[in-house]
Design a protein around this motif. Structure first.
Motif, PDB file in Angstrom:
ATOM      1  N   LEU A  68     -46.955  -5.602 -45.067  1.00  0.00           N
ATOM      2  CA  LEU A  68     -48.169  -5.240 -44.341  1.00  0.00           C
ATOM      3  C   LEU A  68     -48.915  -6.479 -43.854  1.00  0.00           C
ATOM      4  O   LEU A  68     -49.329  -6.553 -42.695  1.00  0.00           O
ATOM      5  N   LEU A  69     -49.100  -7.453 -44.724  1.00  0.00           N
ATOM      6  CA  LEU A  69     -49.852  -8.648 -44.351  1.00  0.00           C
ATOM      7  C   LEU A  69     -49.113  -9.484 -43.314  1.00  0.00           C
ATOM      8  O   LEU A  69     -49.733 -10.010 -42.379  1.00  0.00           O
ATOM      9  N   ARG A  70     -47.794  -9.598 -43.450  1.00  0.00           N
ATOM     10  CA  ARG A  70     -47.000 -10.316 -42.437  1.00  0.00           C
ATOM     11  C   ARG A  70     -47.085  -9.608 -41.087  1.00  0.00           C
ATOM     12  O   ARG A  70     -47.248 -10.243 -40.043  1.00  0.00           O
ATOM     13  N   PHE A  71     -46.965  -8.280 -41.113  1.00  0.00           N
ATOM     14  CA  PHE A  71     -47.057  -7.501 -39.881  1.00  0.00           C
ATOM     15  C   PHE A  71     -48.437  -7.676 -39.239  1.00  0.00           C
ATOM     16  O   PHE A  71     -48.540  -7.874 -38.023  1.00  0.00           O
ATOM     17  N   SER A  72     -49.482  -7.628 -40.037  1.00  0.00           N
ATOM     18  CA  SER A  72     -50.838  -7.785 -39.509  1.00  0.00           C
ATOM     19  C   SER A  72     -51.038  -9.163 -38.897  1.00  0.00           C
ATOM     20  O   SER A  72     -51.635  -9.291 -37.829  1.00  0.00           O
ATOM     21  N   ALA A  73     -50.540 -10.196 -39.566  1.00  0.00           N
ATOM     22  CA  ALA A  73     -50.659 -11.558 -39.034  1.00  0.00           C
ATOM     23  C   ALA A  73     -49.936 -11.655 -37.689  1.00  0.00           C
ATOM     24  O   ALA A  73     -50.478 -12.210 -36.726  1.00  0.00           O
ATOM     25  N   ALA A  74     -48.741 -11.120 -37.612  1.00  0.00           N
ATOM     26  CA  ALA A  74     -47.977 -11.165 -36.356  1.00  0.00           C
ATOM     27  C   ALA A  74     -48.671 -10.344 -35.272  1.00  0.00           C
ATOM     28  O   ALA A  74     -48.728 -10.750 -34.110  1.00  0.00           O
ATOM     29  N   SER A  75     -49.210  -9.222 -35.653  1.00  0.00           N
ATOM     30  CA  SER A  75     -49.905  -8.368 -34.690  1.00  0.00           C
ATOM     31  C   SER A  75     -51.144  -9.070 -34.144  1.00  0.00           C
ATOM     32  O   SER A  75     -51.425  -9.000 -32.936  1.00  0.00           O
ATOM     33  N   LEU A  76     -51.879  -9.768 -34.999  1.00  0.00           N
ATOM     34  CA  LEU A  76     -53.050 -10.512 -34.545  1.00  0.00           C
ATOM     35  C   LEU A  76     -52.665 -11.624 -33.572  1.00  0.00           C
ATOM     36  O   LEU A  76     -53.459 -12.021 -32.726  1.00  0.00           O
ATOM     37  N   CYS A  77     -51.451 -12.120 -33.708  1.00  0.00           N
ATOM     38  CA  CYS A  77     -50.941 -13.154 -32.787  1.00  0.00           C
ATOM     39  C   CYS A  77     -50.356 -12.535 -31.525  1.00  0.00           C
ATOM     40  O   CYS A  77     -49.949 -13.251 -30.611  1.00  0.00           O
ATOM     41  N   GLY A  78     -50.254 -11.210 -31.501  1.00  0.00           N
ATOM     42  CA  GLY A  78     -49.679 -10.537 -30.347  1.00  0.00           C
ATOM     43  C   GLY A  78     -48.162 -10.489 -30.363  1.00  0.00           C
ATOM     44  O   GLY A  78     -47.541 -10.232 -29.345  1.00  0.00           O
ATOM     45  N   THR A  79     -47.559 -10.733 -31.536  1.00  0.00           N
ATOM     46  CA  THR A  79     -46.092 -10.755 -31.643  1.00  0.00           C
ATOM     47  C   THR A  79     -45.583  -9.859 -32.764  1.00  0.00           C
ATOM     48  O   THR A  79     -44.745 -10.286 -33.567  1.00  0.00           O
ATOM     49  N   ALA A 109     -47.535 -14.305 -47.381  1.00  0.00           N
ATOM     50  CA  ALA A 109     -48.107 -13.334 -46.445  1.00  0.00           C
ATOM     51  C   ALA A 109     -49.630 -13.437 -46.414  1.00  0.00           C
ATOM     52  O   ALA A 109     -50.240 -13.374 -45.341  1.00  0.00           O
ATOM     53  N   PHE A 110     -50.254 -13.607 -47.591  1.00  0.00           N
ATOM     54  CA  PHE A 110     -51.704 -13.829 -47.621  1.00  0.00           C
ATOM     55  C   PHE A 110     -52.045 -15.099 -46.837  1.00  0.00           C
ATOM     56  O   PHE A 110     -52.991 -15.123 -46.055  1.00  0.00           O
ATOM     57  N   ALA A 111     -51.268 -16.166 -47.048  1.00  0.00           N
ATOM     58  CA  ALA A 111     -51.514 -17.441 -46.365  1.00  0.00           C
ATOM     59  C   ALA A 111     -51.337 -17.301 -44.853  1.00  0.00           C
ATOM     60  O   ALA A 111     -52.104 -17.886 -44.074  1.00  0.00           O
ATOM     61  N   ALA A 112     -50.336 -16.527 -44.431  1.00  0.00           N
ATOM     62  CA  ALA A 112     -50.098 -16.335 -43.000  1.00  0.00           C
ATOM     63  C   ALA A 112     -51.273 -15.611 -42.338  1.00  0.00           C
ATOM     64  O   ALA A 112     -51.728 -16.003 -41.254  1.00  0.00           O
ATOM     65  N   LEU A 113     -51.763 -14.573 -42.995  1.00  0.00           N
ATOM     66  CA  LEU A 113     -52.906 -13.852 -42.435  1.00  0.00           C
ATOM     67  C   LEU A 113     -54.135 -14.752 -42.397  1.00  0.00           C
ATOM     68  O   LEU A 113     -54.862 -14.783 -41.400  1.00  0.00           O
ATOM     69  N   ARG A 114     -54.347 -15.510 -43.453  1.00  0.00           N
ATOM     70  CA  ARG A 114     -55.475 -16.434 -43.488  1.00  0.00           C
ATOM     71  C   ARG A 114     -55.379 -17.435 -42.336  1.00  0.00           C
ATOM     72  O   ARG A 114     -56.369 -17.700 -41.647  1.00  0.00           O
ATOM     73  N   ALA A 115     -54.203 -17.990 -42.121  1.00  0.00           N
ATOM     74  CA  ALA A 115     -54.020 -18.986 -41.059  1.00  0.00           C
ATOM     75  C   ALA A 115     -54.331 -18.403 -39.692  1.00  0.00           C
ATOM     76  O   ALA A 115     -54.957 -19.069 -38.851  1.00  0.00           O
ATOM     77  N   VAL A 116     -53.924 -17.176 -39.458  1.00  0.00           N
ATOM     78  CA  VAL A 116     -54.193 -16.528 -38.170  1.00  0.00           C
ATOM     79  C   VAL A 116     -55.695 -16.315 -37.998  1.00  0.00           C
ATOM     80  O   VAL A 116     -56.245 -16.554 -36.915  1.00  0.00           O
ATOM     81  N   VAL A 117     -56.360 -15.892 -39.061  1.00  0.00           N
ATOM     82  CA  VAL A 117     -57.805 -15.664 -38.978  1.00  0.00           C
ATOM     83  C   VAL A 117     -58.533 -16.984 -38.723  1.00  0.00           C
ATOM     84  O   VAL A 117     -59.453 -17.052 -37.910  1.00  0.00           O
ATOM     85  N   VAL A 118     -58.098 -18.056 -39.377  1.00  0.00           N
ATOM     86  CA  VAL A 118     -58.743 -19.359 -39.205  1.00  0.00           C
ATOM     87  C   VAL A 118     -58.591 -19.867 -37.783  1.00  0.00           C
ATOM     88  O   VAL A 118     -59.549 -20.346 -37.174  1.00  0.00           O
ATOM     89  N   ARG A 119     -57.415 -19.787 -37.220  1.00  0.00           N
ATOM     90  CA  ARG A 119     -57.183 -20.401 -35.904  1.00  0.00           C
ATOM     91  C   ARG A 119     -57.428 -19.460 -34.730  1.00  0.00           C
ATOM     92  O   ARG A 119     -57.589 -19.908 -33.608  1.00  0.00           O
ATOM     93  N   GLY A 120     -57.461 -18.161 -35.004  1.00  0.00           N
ATOM     94  CA  GLY A 120     -57.575 -17.217 -33.902  1.00  0.00           C
ATOM     95  C   GLY A 120     -58.995 -16.890 -33.548  1.00  0.00           C
ATOM     96  O   GLY A 120     -59.918 -17.060 -34.336  1.00  0.00           O
ATOM     97  N   ARG A 121     -59.158 -16.459 -32.344  1.00  0.00           N
ATOM     98  CA  ARG A 121     -60.454 -15.936 -31.909  1.00  0.00           C
ATOM     99  C   ARG A 121     -60.380 -14.425 -32.087  1.00  0.00           C
ATOM    100  O   ARG A 121     -59.598 -13.759 -31.417  1.00  0.00           O
TER     101      ARG A 121
END
Length: 163
Positions: A68-79, A109-121
């Motif tokens: 779930l967290l990996r999917f959410s991180a990828a989805s937030l990136c548009g991929t 997966a937690f780290a990936a989601l965190r990274a997307v939130v930190v760098r993404g708008r």
């Protein structure tokens, strides 16, 4: 960084690792109650035992959360790539190595989601998606915390049940 992002990151950290270091309590939990910490108290055998009759084992929940967290991180990136969402729920038994690997995957997966939130708008849609992932993760984290507390109180002196 906008205040809501700072708060979202604090919530993610508390779910995964517990309250920030140096604090007595967190926003919603006590020290040493981060999911990754608590999962480390379970043996592979305990992670393979269903939480109740006819229900999935903790290892299945961990696999689901990581997915779930990996999917959410990828989805937030548009991929987003749509995985087999049923696959984690099929887990019935894990070896010690598999259990360690699942825990590492969840941490990643937690780290990936965190990274997307930190760098993404986070526009409104992405913020809603991040909050949905966080809420979903919090629901399963609460259930796992409850289960782990029951397991640990039933076996206070060791990780493995006596044979």
């Amino acid at each position: 960084m906008p205040p809501f992002v700072v708060h979202l990151l604090a919530l993610l950290h508390e779910l995964s690792h517990g309250p920030a270091t140096g604090t007595e309590t967190g926003l919603f939990s006590e020290p040493n109650t981060g999911l990754l910490t608590l999962l480390g108290t379970l043996s592979a055998a305990q992670a393979s035992e269903p939480v109740a009759a006819g229900r999935p084992c903790p290892a299945a929940f961990v696999g689901h959360l990581a997915q779930l967290l990996r999917f959410s991180a990828a989805s937030l990136c548009g991929t987003p790539e749509f995985p087999d969402f049923a696959a984690p729920w099929q887990v019935r038994h894990v070896s010690p190595d598999e259990w360690q690997q699942l825990q590492r995957e969840l941490g990643g997966a937690f780290a990936a989601l965190r990274a997307v939130v930190v760098r993404g708008r986070l526009d409104e849609d992405r913020l809603n998606e991040a909050l949905t992932a966080l809420t979903h993760a919090a629901t399963h984290t609460g259930a796992l915390r409850f289960h782990i507390a029951n397991v640990n109180s039933a076996n206070p002196h060791g990780r493995e049940q006596a044979g």
